[in-house]
Design a protein around this motif. Structure first.
Motif, mmCIF file in Angstrom:
data_model
loop_
_atom_site.group_PDB
_atom_site.id
_atom_site.type_symbol
_atom_site.label_atom_id
_atom_site.label_comp_id
_atom_site.label_asym_id
_atom_site.label_seq_id
_atom_site.Cartn_x
_atom_site.Cartn_y
_atom_site.Cartn_z
ATOM 1 N N ALA A 1 5.347 10.365 -9.823
ATOM 2 C CA ALA A 1 4.117 11.132 -9.928
ATOM 3 C C ALA A 1 3.452 11.177 -8.560
ATOM 4 O O ALA A 1 3.347 10.154 -7.880
ATOM 5 C CB ALA A 1 3.172 10.487 -10.927
ATOM 6 N N ASP A 2 3.022 12.375 -8.142
ATOM 7 C CA ASP A 2 2.442 12.514 -6.813
ATOM 8 C C ASP A 2 0.974 12.121 -6.846
ATOM 9 O O ASP A 2 0.154 12.759 -7.492
ATOM 10 C CB ASP A 2 2.579 13.981 -6.367
ATOM 11 N N ILE A 3 0.656 11.026 -6.148
ATOM 12 C CA ILE A 3 -0.743 10.604 -6.103
ATOM 13 C C ILE A 3 -1.123 10.462 -4.635
ATOM 14 O O ILE A 3 -0.467 9.751 -3.877
ATOM 15 C CB ILE A 3 -0.943 9.260 -6.827
ATOM 16 N N SER A 4 -2.164 11.135 -4.222
ATOM 17 C CA SER A 4 -2.506 11.146 -2.803
ATOM 18 C C SER A 4 -3.226 9.862 -2.423
ATOM 19 O O SER A 4 -3.806 9.161 -3.257
ATOM 20 C CB SER A 4 -3.386 12.344 -2.480
ATOM 21 N N GLY A 17 0.817 -1.202 0.000
ATOM 22 C CA GLY A 17 0.000 0.000 0.000
ATOM 23 C C GLY A 17 0.855 1.258 0.000
ATOM 24 O O GLY A 17 0.615 2.214 -0.757
ATOM 25 N N LEU A 18 1.873 1.229 0.830
ATOM 26 C CA LEU A 18 2.794 2.363 0.924
ATOM 27 C C LEU A 18 3.477 2.597 -0.417
ATOM 28 O O LEU A 18 3.645 3.734 -0.874
ATOM 29 C CB LEU A 18 3.836 2.048 2.001
ATOM 30 N N SER A 19 3.851 1.484 -1.046
ATOM 31 C CA SER A 19 4.557 1.560 -2.318
ATOM 32 C C SER A 19 3.658 2.134 -3.419
ATOM 33 O O SER A 19 4.144 2.763 -4.361
ATOM 34 C CB SER A 19 5.050 0.166 -2.702
ATOM 35 N N MET A 20 2.334 1.927 -3.279
ATOM 36 C CA MET A 20 1.387 2.498 -4.246
ATOM 37 C C MET A 20 1.410 4.021 -4.191
ATOM 38 O O MET A 20 1.287 4.706 -5.198
ATOM 39 C CB MET A 20 -0.045 2.015 -3.920
ATOM 40 N N ILE A 65 -1.480 5.604 -14.103
ATOM 41 C CA ILE A 65 -0.186 5.338 -13.456
ATOM 42 C C ILE A 65 -0.325 4.231 -12.425
ATOM 43 O O ILE A 65 0.474 3.287 -12.376
ATOM 44 C CB ILE A 65 0.362 6.625 -12.813
ATOM 45 N N LEU A 66 -1.381 4.323 -11.623
ATOM 46 C CA LEU A 66 -1.552 3.330 -10.549
ATOM 47 C C LEU A 66 -1.776 1.933 -11.091
ATOM 48 O O LEU A 66 -1.096 0.984 -10.702
ATOM 49 C CB LEU A 66 -2.731 3.715 -9.664
ATOM 50 N N PHE A 67 -2.753 1.802 -11.989
ATOM 51 C CA PHE A 67 -3.169 0.453 -12.374
ATOM 52 C C PHE A 67 -2.390 -0.123 -13.541
ATOM 53 O O PHE A 67 -2.315 -1.341 -13.689
ATOM 54 C CB PHE A 67 -4.678 0.432 -12.661
ATOM 55 N N ARG A 68 -1.803 0.764 -14.392
ATOM 56 C CA ARG A 68 -1.067 0.240 -15.536
ATOM 57 C C ARG A 68 0.418 0.139 -15.251
ATOM 58 O O ARG A 68 1.125 -0.651 -15.868
ATOM 59 C CB ARG A 68 -1.297 1.130 -16.770
ATOM 60 N N ILE A 69 0.912 0.956 -14.338
ATOM 61 C CA ILE A 69 2.357 0.956 -14.100
ATOM 62 C C ILE A 69 2.720 0.474 -12.697
ATOM 63 O O ILE A 69 3.424 -0.524 -12.531
ATOM 64 C CB ILE A 69 2.954 2.366 -14.353
ATOM 65 N N ALA A 94 14.249 1.720 -5.404
ATOM 66 C CA ALA A 94 14.954 1.730 -6.686
ATOM 67 C C ALA A 94 14.321 2.714 -7.667
ATOM 68 O O ALA A 94 15.012 3.377 -8.439
ATOM 69 C CB ALA A 94 14.949 0.325 -7.293
ATOM 70 N N ARG A 95 12.986 2.838 -7.628
ATOM 71 C CA ARG A 95 12.351 3.721 -8.608
ATOM 72 C C ARG A 95 12.148 5.145 -8.091
ATOM 73 O O ARG A 95 11.702 6.016 -8.835
ATOM 74 C CB ARG A 95 11.028 3.129 -9.097
ATOM 75 N N THR A 96 12.464 5.414 -6.830
ATOM 76 C CA THR A 96 12.243 6.767 -6.315
ATOM 77 C C THR A 96 13.511 7.495 -5.881
ATOM 78 O O THR A 96 13.526 8.719 -5.868
ATOM 79 C CB THR A 96 11.285 6.746 -5.101
ATOM 80 N N LEU A 97 14.567 6.769 -5.526
ATOM 81 C CA LEU A 97 15.748 7.409 -4.932
ATOM 82 C C LEU A 97 16.337 8.492 -5.820
ATOM 83 O O LEU A 97 16.635 9.584 -5.359
ATOM 84 C CB LEU A 97 16.824 6.361 -4.600
ATOM 85 N N ILE A 98 16.557 8.176 -7.109
ATOM 86 C CA ILE A 98 17.136 9.170 -8.007
ATOM 87 C C ILE A 98 16.105 9.592 -9.048
ATOM 88 O O ILE A 98 16.432 9.876 -10.191
ATOM 89 C CB ILE A 98 18.428 8.651 -8.677
ATOM 90 N N SER A 99 14.839 9.628 -8.613
ATOM 91 C CA SER A 99 13.728 9.974 -9.495
ATOM 92 C C SER A 99 14.007 11.295 -10.229
ATOM 93 O O SER A 99 14.544 12.221 -9.621
ATOM 94 C CB SER A 99 12.468 10.072 -8.630
ATOM 95 N N PRO A 100 13.678 11.460 -11.478
ATOM 96 C CA PRO A 100 12.878 10.541 -12.301
ATOM 97 C C PRO A 100 13.658 9.380 -12.922
ATOM 98 O O PRO A 100 13.058 8.591 -13.644
ATOM 99 C CB PRO A 100 12.350 11.458 -13.402
#
Lengths: 261, 348
Positions: B43-46, B35-38, B67-71, B311-317
């Motif tokens: 992209a900022d999604i609340s 859930g946290l990872s979602m 973004i949520l459901f496809r990626i 891995a996908r957020t540390l050096i985002s984008p």
């Protein structure tokens, strides 16, 4: 009394055409009887034990458990009839003493594969019989040699077998624990009616506690009978290739072996 | 958590109730991490908009939903599946070889299946059938090689097999490197990235293949979890206690190969997790595989989801290979635990 274990003309060797490790081994073990297997290093004692437990298969001859061939048993069926306490026992992962003793219940477990009340009771009984109940929560690898040896016997007892095979149960034990071990073995035979086969290097202890001893030399039975009949100076000297003096132990009246300088 | 395997528990038989209770707790942890990872990402999604989307009041066409459901979601599920499989494979290999250092990566099973997958890609096979099948074949080939080479002399001596694994691993990695160096340009980048592990290729069609495979593997391996306990105490001992050792070893090796093959086909090589998660689980929950298997699998799933989120957020984008994170995060933690609790795999 019908024998629990029967070996008829057993022969064994690794690889075809090579020298036999064991030849023409024939004997029976009765319920409640304690048999000691004696012999020098390399005489085939441990191999004989592995054959009896079906870990190795004999080249010639047959082994019977009561009226059934050993080869007709599934491993789980065999584990309910016979338990083995071997020399090598290292636990690579942390198991508590209770967990190790409960392993003995494996052949009795149902489809679910979890131990129930009956299994817990059997394990507790086994711990009590070996005076190890106070160790139940300890990790096996933290135990002393004597404690670990007793825990492994407890695991064998938890199997509720009719036959128990012991490979050098007193090696590495000091005098007190050697005595305790053989007293425990005596209880198993006399009180619980188990057939006990014990391989030992300790001729004197075997002489005091075994009903019969089997003396092995180069893979054949040199002599089989009561300690008085088998443990004699000429026999021991010949089999072990070492001059010895045999007299009576003043405390028990059983034969006692001393090395001659 | 450290007291879960406490003394009183160790002195009583393990009950199915205890396994279920702890599995449920670990499952909740896994859901929490997922859930946290979602929520976390470039992209900022609340949290509110996620809840709206899940409850159906949001429109599926909006960018957040895409973004949520496809990626994100397929990627999270893939990370969970891969973490699950690698950790479960590690637990089972460690038990079968009676060696706490065994894991699918070190034994070369992962690189064997990666080799199979790379060959499939070079030959132009599709991802839906060809690559996973070749990947499984590669894993199976490695296990077969391990058995043949390792069993020749000393009857499956575990150190020999481990050494063989290291050699096989080096050999297959070299072949993969060769393919990458000689591959056509546009395929090069994806293959290289995949060598360090890549979870971004999660597709629902793939997940619907991996999910049932893992479930089947878990069911079979769990059925033999009691026997695995006995095998860790020695093969002869296990046989004396009523285990059909050879049959169970064959089944387990086959099932783990299948599992690793399927997972590596879609994620590439992710090291360290199959070694570390089983260790951590052993330290916390003890050595009984009836408890260890669900704990390590679910914990491994949560762990890899967390690692991949980093891995996908540390050096985002931009993105890091997830294998870098597992090693970077895991190694110091592992050293800390080994020093604190002793390296001998005992109860605390």
């Amino acid at each position: 009394m019908a024998p629990t274990l029967t070996l008829t003309d057993i022969g064994f060797g690794y690889g075809y055409g090579e020298a036999r490790i064991l030849e023409h081994i024939t004997f029976q073990v009765l319920p409640g009887e304690i048999i000691g297997i004696l012999g020098p290093n390399g005489s085939g004692k441990s191999t004989l034990l592995k054959l009896m437990d079906g870990i190795l298969s004999p080249r010639e001859g047959e082994i019977w458990i009561r009226e059934r061939r050993l080869t007709d048993f599934k491993r789980s069926e065999l584990a309910r009839e016979m338990a083995m306490v071997s020399q090598e026992n290292h636990f690579r992962f942390a198991f508590s003493v209770m967990e190790v003793v409960l392993m003995g219940r494996f052949p009795h477990l149902g489809k679910m594969g979890f131990e129930g009340k009956r299994d817990a009771a059997a394990a507790m009984e086994a711990l009590e019989a070996t005076h190890t109940e106070h160790l139940a929560h300890r990790s096996v690898e933290e135990l002393s040699g004597g404690e670990k040896q007793r825990v492994l016997i407890a695991r064998a007892l938890a199997q509720e077998p009719k036959v128990i095979l012991l490979d050098e149960p007193t090696s590495f034990l000091d005098l007190k624990y050697k005595r305790e071990m053989f007293r425990l073995i005596t209880t198993l035979g006399k009180d619980k009616g188990l057939s006990v086969v014990v391989v030992s290097h300790d001729i004197d202890l075997a002489s005091q506690y075994c009903d019969r001893v089997l003396l092995l030399k180069n893979g054949v039975i040199h002599k089989l009978g009561t300690p008085d009949a088998v443990i004699t100076a000429p026999d021991i000297a010949e089999v072990y290739d070492c001059p010895v003096h045999v007299d009576q132990n003043p405390a028990t009246g059983k034969p006692r072996v001393s090395i001659i300088r | 958590m450290g007291r879960l395997a406490d003394r009183t528990a160790a002195a009583k038989p393990l009950t199915p109730y205890r396994v279920l209770r702890l599995s449920a707790m670990m499952g909740l942890l896994l859901l929490g991490v997922a859930g946290l990872s979602m929520v976390i990402g470039t992209a900022d999604i609340s949290l509110k908009s996620i809840l709206d989307l899940f409850l159906g009041s949001g429109t599926s066409g909006d960018p957040a939903g895409l973004i949520l459901f496809r990626i994100r979601l397929p990627r999270i599920i893939l990370a969970g599946f891969v973490g699950f499989a690698l950790s479960l494979g590690g637990v089972v290999f460690q038990a079968l070889l009676r060696n706490p250092l065994a894991d699918p990566y070190i034994l070369g099973v992962s690189s064997g299946s990666a080799f199979g997958a790379v060959v499939a890609i070079v030959l132009g096979f599709g991802f839906s059938i060809g690559v996973p099948v070749m990947s499984f074949a590669g894993a199976l080939l490695t296990v077969w090689l391990l058995m043949q080479l390792g069993a020749r002399r000393m009857g499956m001596e575990s150190t020999t097999i481990l050494l063989m694994g290291v050699i096989i691993n080096a050999f297959f990695t070299a072949i993969i490197m060769f393919f990458i160096s000689t591959a056509a340009d546009e395929r090069l980048h994806s293959m290289l990235f995949w060598l360090y592990g890549d979870l971004s290729q999660g597709r629902y069609t793939h997940l619907s293949l991996i999910g049932p495979a893992l479930l089947g593997a878990l069911a079979i391996l769990y059925r033999h979890s009691g026997a695995l306990n006995l095998i860790t105490a020695g093969e002869e001992t296990a046989a004396q206690l009523g285990v059909e050792v050879d049959r169970i070893k064959k089944i387990c090796f086959l099932v783990v190969s299948l599992m690793i093959g399927v997972v590596v086909a879609f994620s590439g090589l992710i090291g360290f997790i199959g070694l570390m998660v089983p260790h951590l689980a052993r330290m916390v929950f003890g050595s009984d595989h009836r408890l260890l298997i669900p704990m390590a699998s679910l914990g491994g799933a949560a762990f890899l989801i967390a690692a991949d989120t980093l891995a996908r957020t540390l050096i985002s984008p931009s993105e890091l290979p997830v294998g870098v994170i597992t090693a970077f995060m895991g190694a110091p933690f592992f050293v800390f635990l080994l020093r604190g609790k002793g390296s001998r795999w005992r109860r605390p």
